[in-house]
Design a protein around this motif. Structure first.
Motif, short mmCIF file in Angstrom:
data_model
loop_
_atom_site.label_atom_id
_atom_site.label_comp_id
_atom_site.label_asym_id
_atom_site.label_seq_id
_atom_site.Cartn_x
_atom_site.Cartn_y
_atom_site.Cartn_z
N SER A 117 0.44 -1.25 -0.05
CA SER A 117 0.13 0.02 0.17
C SER A 117 1.59 1.24 0.39
CB SER A 117 -0.95 0.24 1.44
OG SER A 117 0.02 0.03 2.32
N PHE A 141 -7.73 -5.05 -6.75
CA PHE A 141 -7.74 -4.10 -5.71
C PHE A 141 -9.27 -4.27 -4.89
CE2 PHE A 141 -8.97 0.38 -3.47
CZ PHE A 141 -7.76 0.25 -2.67
N ASN A 142 -9.28 -5.10 -4.28
CA ASN A 142 -10.24 -5.76 -3.18
C ASN A 142 -9.54 -6.96 -2.09
OD1 ASN A 142 -9.06 -7.97 -3.93
ND2 ASN A 142 -9.74 -8.58 -6.14
N GLN A 146 -7.57 -3.59 -0.32
CA GLN A 146 -8.07 -2.50 -0.10
C GLN A 146 -9.12 -2.45 1.20
OE1 GLN A 146 -12.42 -3.39 -1.70
NE2 GLN A 146 -13.22 -1.36 -2.35
N GLU A 150 -9.22 1.19 2.57
CA GLU A 150 -10.14 1.79 3.15
C GLU A 150 -10.09 1.79 4.95
OE1 GLU A 150 -13.02 2.34 2.04
OE2 GLU A 150 -12.42 1.61 0.19
N PHE A 164 -8.30 2.58 -9.42
CA PHE A 164 -8.64 1.85 -8.23
C PHE A 164 -9.62 0.73 -8.94
CE2 PHE A 164 -6.44 4.92 -5.68
CZ PHE A 164 -4.96 3.57 -5.39
N SER A 166 -11.55 -3.44 -9.11
CA SER A 166 -11.30 -4.28 -8.71
C SER A 166 -11.32 -6.03 -9.86
CB SER A 166 -12.79 -4.68 -8.02
OG SER A 166 -13.80 -5.25 -8.39
#
Length: 306
Positions: A117, A141-142, A146, A150, A164, A166
């Motif tokens: 990240s 992106f999951n 993610q 978040e 970004f 998924s």
């Protein structure tokens, strides 16, 4: 200038310690219905919960050192100061795009996810300060990556010039556009001599300390994509294997557009601790030559022996 403390290498375990661990493993009772692999993951997570405060304290000290080094560099290096403090009002179009392929979430531990990240965050900063327009798309992106954004990097939702999604890499590739993708990997022998317009260059979004060999290369071949590697060996000598972190690969590509020279790009981006001096290179080659001569002599001796 503050100096970073040297890392202390752990001593190898003694024979008694190895025997103790072996017996502990034999006597370990796994929860019913749980595999040893699952149990090890739970134990690792518990250990992380116990040590995360200490780890964060170490990381805070490390970040302070980084800030001090950055402050000193801004003070003493005008070119670096301008590149950091001044964002270009307009960027020169290149028709080149980048993808950071993050479909390797399950192959990383939580610390490596955190590191990944940060590398994405660094790449975004590099993109914003580059005089050339080189947009980034983060695919797959999951999962934990993610979740990390978040919870700790929520401002990413306001970032511009970076997408970004998924969506997996496979979903972006068709028979019609396949030739426009190049997967960057150190495992290929095809050196990338230039970055071509109307092409998308893929960087593997993984931090794994080289545990998974040929991971990106094998994936590219499975998808029928071309592979390319940055021509590091033609210009500089690294102390370690020619594998660079994601943010370094992206930054080197940005610098190539500025200099149109890979050598200058490598020397601008790579930290001195990674690059061997000319003396080190000569000594390394001389050492390799001596080893080769020694082996050749040994073979001849064995042939002569009765």
């Amino acid at each position: 200038m503050n100096q970073q403390p040297q890392k202390v290498k752990n001593n190898p375990p003694s024979a008694e310690e190895i025997e103790r661990r072996r017996k502990a493993k034999q006597n370990e009772v796994l929860p019913e219905g749980m595999s040893r692999r699952e149990w090890k993951k739970i134990q690792k997570q518990q250990k992380w919960e116990e040590t995360k405060d200490q780890y964060r304290e170490v990381m805070r000290a490390k970040k302070k050192l980084q800030r001090d080094r950055k402050r000193d560099r801004i003070k003493n290096d005008d070119e670096y100061k301008n590149s950091i403090l001044k964002k270009p009002k307009t960027q020169i179009a290149t028709d080149v795009k980048f993808i950071i392929d993050c479909e390797f979430d399950d192959l990383m531990n939580i610390k490596e996810i955190t590191s990944m990240s940060r590398q994405i965050q660094t790449s975004y900063s590099i993109m914003r300060h580059s005089p050339y327009k080189l947009p980034i798309q983060i695919t797959s992106f999951n999962k934990r990556l993610q979740e990390r954004f978040e919870t700790s990097l929520q401002e990413y939702k306001n970032w511009q010039g970076i997408e970004f999604t998924s969506t997996n890499l496979e979903e972006l590739i068709t028979e019609e556009n396949k030739d426009q993708f190049v997967y960057l990997t150190a495992d290929t022998d095809d050196d990338l001599m230039e970055l071509t317009s109307d092409h998308t260059y893929i960087i593997g979004g993984i931090v794994d300390k080289n545990r998974h060999k040929r991971l990106c290369y094998d994936k590219a071949k499975k998808l029928g994509l071309k592979c390319g590697r940055l021509p590091i060996g033609k210009y500089i000598k690294l102390y370690s294997r020619d594998v660079l972190v994601t943010s370094h690969v992206y930054e080197i590509c940005c610098k190539w557009f500025e200099f149109k020279d890979w050598g200058d790009a490598f020397n601008k981006v790579l930290p001195p601790r990674k690059v061997a001096s000319n003396g080190d290179v000569s000594e390394s080659k001389e050492s390799e030559s001596k080893v080769g001569e020694s082996k050749e002599h040994e073979i001849k001796e064995n042939k002569i022996a009765p």
